[in-house]
Write an enzyme that holds these catalytic residues in place. Sequence first.
Site, PDB file in Angstrom:
ATOM      1  CB  CYS A  94      -0.947  -0.063   1.323  1.00  0.00           C
ATOM      2  SG  CYS A  94      -2.193   1.236   1.191  1.00  0.00           S
ATOM      3  CB  CYS A 193      -6.599   0.892   7.609  1.00  0.00           C
ATOM      4  SG  CYS A 193      -6.340   0.232   5.891  1.00  0.00           S
TER       5      CYS A 193
END
Length: 367
Positions: A94, A193
């Site tokens: 990411c 997350c």
Amino acid sequence: MTRIVVGLSGGVDSSTAAATLHHQGYEVVGLTLWLMKGKGQCCSEGMVDAAALCEQLGIPYHVVDSRELFEKNIINYLVSGYSSGVTPLPCSQCNKAVKFGPMLKYAQEELGIDRIATGHYARIEYNGETGRYQLLRAVDHNKDQSYFLYDLTQDLLAHCLFPLGNIPKTETRKIAAEFGLSTADKPESQDLCLIEAHGSMQNFLEQYIERQKGQIVDTQGNVLGEHEGIHRYTIGQRRGIGLAAPEPLYVVALDPIKNQVIVGDRTVATQEECTVKQINWVSMEPPSSPIRAEVQIRYRTPPVPVTVIPLEGGDRVKLVFDERQFGVTPGQAAVWYNGEILLGGGIIEPAKANAGKDFLSGDTLAK
Ligand SMILES: Nc1ncnc2c1ncn2[C@@H]1O[C@H](COP(=O)(O)OP(=O)(O)OP(=O)(O)O)[C@@H](O)[C@H]1O
């Protein structure tokens, strides 16, 4: 005045990074990447806090819709990884593909700004002798996030600032309080997350992967029980296997072809070596001969002594641990250091190349 884009998640770290740079005289632009689809998930609360911060500092605020990019790079990566028996690490992927690269591109192309900053705990230093940007552990080792940043390119590092790399986390909260930031007391995010948004990785994955019953077997192939999908397991896992046994049993392999979870005692769950692919050499040029280093095979495992042996082609290495390691998990990152300096890292390969895993099916080994 130097202009800089600061990536804002709405948390205390990125708020403090932005406020510190603003205070130092940078012309700061706040930017949040909108990552997750779905109402109320992840970023929505973060965006409100980030917008409030920018209002307080009197700086511009941008939101970049990155949901497609996140889905393409992270969700698909996780779903295909877990379905095939590996445990991918989404954060380094990411950082490179969704956060730093696109954030710098947006800053340069849309705003004409050549620098970006985040609230990561790590340090960047330019080494004039080697001409390379080095990535170093944060001064606060307990918060150090360099492991997740091993895949950043030299070009990205050249354009990046980590204003919090030199201070302990306790200091960050103090600074946030001194600046009167509303995020000063915001609790730490505890997990990935995606896990925070969905409650667990399983909940998240089961939006995409159907449960499929299969066998739990020992390394001789004896059936010990039943599972509901290999995506629910990780190498090295002990809890939640659901078997009663005199000795603790660990997941030692996942066989997507036979849809089997293979368990064994702790000795079977250790390895003396593994191979690593998709290498990124950070603070040094790719070596042509073996080097000694200390490697972390997961974010929170302590670094251990290792010999890093470059393999033909340059994109893979073999890691030979001085002592056998427990829970070497395909899909996770192996990141090697020389003391404070992050030398390089890559993705741990499935067991096919790792000796002693002959209990996997032939098809799996051939993959
Ligand atoms: N959606 C996002 N958009 C822009 N930048 C982000 C985003 N998420 C994270 N970042 C940047 O990456 C840094 C590290 O993110 P991470 O998710 O690890 O948060 P953290 O360490 O809890 O930090 P924070 O307290 O700022 O949330 C953040 O400090 C921020 O600068």
